[in-house]
Design a protein around this motif. Sequence first.
Motif, PDB file in Angstrom:
ATOM      1  N   TRP A  58       0.837  -1.204   0.000  1.00 14.92           N
ATOM      2  CA  TRP A  58       0.000   0.000   0.000  1.00 14.92           C
ATOM      3  C   TRP A  58       0.871   1.253   0.000  1.00 14.92           C
ATOM      4  N   LEU A  59       1.879   1.277   0.864  1.00 12.52           N
ATOM      5  CA  LEU A  59       2.748   2.446   0.959  1.00 12.52           C
ATOM      6  C   LEU A  59       3.555   2.634  -0.318  1.00 12.52           C
ATOM      7  N   GLU A  60       4.004   1.537  -0.910  1.00 13.06           N
ATOM      8  CA  GLU A  60       4.782   1.648  -2.147  1.00 13.06           C
ATOM      9  C   GLU A  60       3.920   2.196  -3.273  1.00 13.06           C
ATOM     10  N   ARG A  61       2.645   1.817  -3.276  1.00 11.27           N
ATOM     11  CA  ARG A  61       1.731   2.303  -4.311  1.00 11.27           C
ATOM     12  C   ARG A  61       1.387   3.777  -4.102  1.00 11.27           C
ATOM     13  N   CYS A  62       1.142   4.157  -2.860  1.00  7.57           N
ATOM     14  CA  CYS A  62       0.689   5.525  -2.579  1.00  7.57           C
ATOM     15  C   CYS A  62       1.841   6.509  -2.422  1.00  7.57           C
ATOM     16  N   HIS A  63       3.020   6.007  -2.064  1.00  4.47           N
ATOM     17  CA  HIS A  63       4.188   6.867  -1.860  1.00  4.47           C
ATOM     18  C   HIS A  63       5.368   6.268  -2.629  1.00  4.47           C
ATOM     19  N   PRO A  64       5.375   6.402  -3.940  1.00  5.30           N
ATOM     20  CA  PRO A  64       6.397   5.720  -4.750  1.00  5.30           C
ATOM     21  C   PRO A  64       7.805   6.284  -4.610  1.00  5.30           C
ATOM     22  N   ASP A  65       7.949   7.498  -4.088  1.00  5.50           N
ATOM     23  CA  ASP A  65       9.280   8.102  -3.955  1.00  5.50           C
ATOM     24  C   ASP A  65       9.635   8.301  -2.486  1.00  5.50           C
ATOM     25  N   PRO A  66      10.838   7.895  -2.090  1.00  6.88           N
ATOM     26  CA  PRO A  66      11.803   7.127  -2.883  1.00  6.88           C
ATOM     27  C   PRO A  66      11.362   5.677  -3.018  1.00  6.88           C
ATOM     28  N   PRO A  67      11.640   5.044  -4.149  1.00  7.44           N
ATOM     29  CA  PRO A  67      11.248   3.639  -4.320  1.00  7.44           C
ATOM     30  C   PRO A  67      12.108   2.732  -3.457  1.00  7.44           C
ATOM     31  N   LEU A  68      11.471   1.807  -2.755  1.00  6.95           N
ATOM     32  CA  LEU A  68      12.207   0.873  -1.902  1.00  6.95           C
ATOM     33  C   LEU A  68      12.256  -0.530  -2.486  1.00  6.95           C
ATOM     34  N   LEU A  69      11.671  -0.698  -3.662  1.00  3.80           N
ATOM     35  CA  LEU A  69      11.806  -1.945  -4.410  1.00  3.80           C
ATOM     36  C   LEU A  69      12.459  -1.629  -5.746  1.00  3.80           C
ATOM     37  N   PRO A  70      13.348  -2.492  -6.215  1.00  2.00           N
ATOM     38  CA  PRO A  70      13.944  -2.267  -7.539  1.00  2.00           C
ATOM     39  C   PRO A  70      12.869  -2.233  -8.618  1.00  2.00           C
ATOM     40  N   THR A  71      13.180  -1.584  -9.708  1.00  2.00           N
ATOM     41  CA  THR A  71      12.227  -1.484 -10.813  1.00  2.00           C
ATOM     42  C   THR A  71      12.583  -2.401 -11.973  1.00  2.00           C
ATOM     43  N   THR A  72      13.821  -2.887 -12.019  1.00  2.00           N
ATOM     44  CA  THR A  72      14.213  -3.786 -13.097  1.00  2.00           C
ATOM     45  C   THR A  72      13.781  -5.208 -12.751  1.00  2.00           C
ATOM     46  N   PRO A  73      13.428  -6.033 -13.739  1.00  2.00           N
ATOM     47  CA  PRO A  73      12.714  -7.292 -13.464  1.00  2.00           C
ATOM     48  C   PRO A  73      13.482  -8.309 -12.627  1.00  2.00           C
ATOM     49  N   VAL A 103      17.181   7.489   3.579  1.00  2.00           N
ATOM     50  CA  VAL A 103      16.616   7.580   2.241  1.00  2.00           C
ATOM     51  C   VAL A 103      17.367   6.574   1.397  1.00  2.00           C
ATOM     52  N   VAL A 104      16.643   5.732   0.701  1.00  2.00           N
ATOM     53  CA  VAL A 104      17.267   4.604   0.017  1.00  2.00           C
ATOM     54  C   VAL A 104      17.371   4.880  -1.472  1.00  2.00           C
ATOM     55  N   PRO A 105      18.547   5.250  -1.966  1.00  2.00           N
ATOM     56  CA  PRO A 105      18.727   5.333  -3.415  1.00  2.00           C
ATOM     57  C   PRO A 105      18.944   3.941  -3.972  1.00  2.00           C
ATOM     58  N   LEU A 106      18.390   3.656  -5.115  1.00  2.00           N
ATOM     59  CA  LEU A 106      18.515   2.321  -5.695  1.00  2.00           C
ATOM     60  C   LEU A 106      19.442   2.353  -6.900  1.00  2.00           C
ATOM     61  N   SER A 107      20.429   1.464  -6.874  1.00  2.00           N
ATOM     62  CA  SER A 107      21.390   1.430  -7.968  1.00  2.00           C
ATOM     63  C   SER A 107      20.749   0.982  -9.269  1.00  2.00           C
ATOM     64  N   ASP A 108      19.565   0.345  -9.193  1.00  2.00           N
ATOM     65  CA  ASP A 108      18.948  -0.129 -10.430  1.00  2.00           C
ATOM     66  C   ASP A 108      18.286   0.995 -11.207  1.00  2.00           C
ATOM     67  N   ARG A 109      18.432   2.238 -10.742  1.00  4.26           N
ATOM     68  CA  ARG A 109      18.000   3.349 -11.584  1.00  4.26           C
ATOM     69  C   ARG A 109      18.875   3.409 -12.833  1.00  4.26           C
ATOM     70  N   LEU A 110      20.040   2.763 -12.748  1.00 12.18           N
ATOM     71  CA  LEU A 110      20.860   2.595 -13.932  1.00 12.18           C
ATOM     72  C   LEU A 110      20.282   1.442 -14.751  1.00 12.18           C
ATOM     73  N   SER A 111      20.885   1.158 -15.872  1.00 12.33           N
ATOM     74  CA  SER A 111      20.350   0.119 -16.750  1.00 12.33           C
ATOM     75  C   SER A 111      20.716  -1.284 -16.283  1.00 12.33           C
ATOM     76  N   ASP A 112      21.641  -1.397 -15.337  1.00  9.70           N
ATOM     77  CA  ASP A 112      22.126  -2.698 -14.903  1.00  9.70           C
ATOM     78  C   ASP A 112      21.051  -3.430 -14.105  1.00  9.70           C
ATOM     79  N   ASP A 113      20.760  -4.673 -14.486  1.00 10.75           N
ATOM     80  CA  ASP A 113      19.778  -5.487 -13.769  1.00 10.75           C
ATOM     81  C   ASP A 113      20.454  -6.699 -13.146  1.00 10.75           C
ATOM     82  N   ALA A 114      21.731  -6.565 -12.829  1.00  7.21           N
ATOM     83  CA  ALA A 114      22.483  -7.692 -12.284  1.00  7.21           C
ATOM     84  C   ALA A 114      22.278  -7.795 -10.781  1.00  7.21           C
ATOM     85  N   ILE A 115      22.467  -9.007 -10.269  1.00 12.62           N
ATOM     86  CA  ILE A 115      22.467  -9.243  -8.829  1.00 12.62           C
ATOM     87  C   ILE A 115      23.859  -9.719  -8.430  1.00 12.62           C
TER      88      ILE A 115
END
Length: 309
Positions: free
Chosen positions: A71-86, A195-207
Motif C-alpha cells: 500500500w505504501l509503495e503504491r501511494c508513496h512511490p518516492d523514494p522507491p524501496l523496491l527495484p524497478t528492473t525485473p 533515504v534509500v537510493p537504488l542502484s537499479d535506476r541505472l540500466s544494470d539489472d544484475a544481482i
Amino acid sequence: MPRYTVYGDAHARGTVALVALLLAKEIAFDLVPPTASLSFVLATRSGSESGPWLRTPEGFVLAEPWAISEWLERCHPDPPLLPTTPVRRTCARILEDWIEVWLPLWPRRSWSTLTGLGAHLAAARFLLGEQPCRPDLVLAAWLETEVLVVPDVRRFLAEVAPALLSHSDALIGPVVGGDDDGSGDVILPAVRSIVVPLSDRLSDDAIPLSLLPVLEEIASDYHAYLVANQQALKEGADRVLVDLGFGKRAFPPRRDCEARRARIGRELAALDPESRRDVRRVLEPVGAWHALTLPPVVEEVDPADPRSL
C-alpha cells in the motif's frame, strides 16, 4: 494535517520494520502502543487479530506487514524501496517473503543460514548490492528484535558473521527501550531515518553473485513449502508435508504465503517475454523458478484498495 498512525509493540519485529519503512520514505507518522480495547477495535476494522496496524490519514486501518508495504509503495512511490528492473525486483520479492515468513520459523536451522547471509553481505554489503532496499529493512528488523537481542547470539555472530551486525546497525541499530514523551506516543530513537537510493535506476539489472547460494537455499526449503502449500490449499488439506532434509514435517497451510507467491507469479506473467526470460535464466538454475509459476489458488487481493486488505 492528518498523519499516519502505527499501532504496535515498539520492540516487535513487524512494528520496527514498518517504522523503518515509513522513515525511509520520509512519511510523517505517530507510533501508539495499543491497549487491549484498542487492539480489539483495530482487529475488527482491519480483519487481522495481530498487529502492527496502520491507520491512514483517510481513516482506513490496514494490517499484515506485506500488504501495508505494498500500500505504501503504491501511494508513496518516492523514494522507491523496491527495484524497478525485473531480475532485481523479483529477487527482492523472494527475499522479502523468505525473511518475513520463513526465517523466524527456523531458529535452530538458521545458524548456517545466518552465516551464509553474513558471507553474502560481506561480499555485497546489502542484499542486492551496494544500496539497501525493502528486504534489507525487514532483515534488519528481524535481526535486531529477535536474534541479536540474545547476548550470546550477538557475540557468536560478531565472530562468524560480522557483516550481519554491520548491516543491521547501518539500517536500524540496536532496538532499545523507547521513551514516552507524555503524549502516549512511543519514540524509537534507535531506528535510523534513511533515504534509500537504488542502484537499479541505472540500466544494470544484475544481482551479486554471492546472492546465488542464498537463493538456492530459499528454493530448497521455503519454495519447497510453497509448492506443497499450493497443493494442500488446492485439495483442501489440513497440513502441508515438506521434507527439509531430515524427514517430512507437517506445517499448517497458509493462505498468506500462497497470496504472496501468487503475487510474484502475476508480476512475472505481466513481464514482456525478454524480461521474463532474463528472470528465468537467473532463478531456474538455483531452483527458485518453479514455485513462482504455479497457478494461484487464492483470490487476488488488490493492494490499492484498503478495503480488501
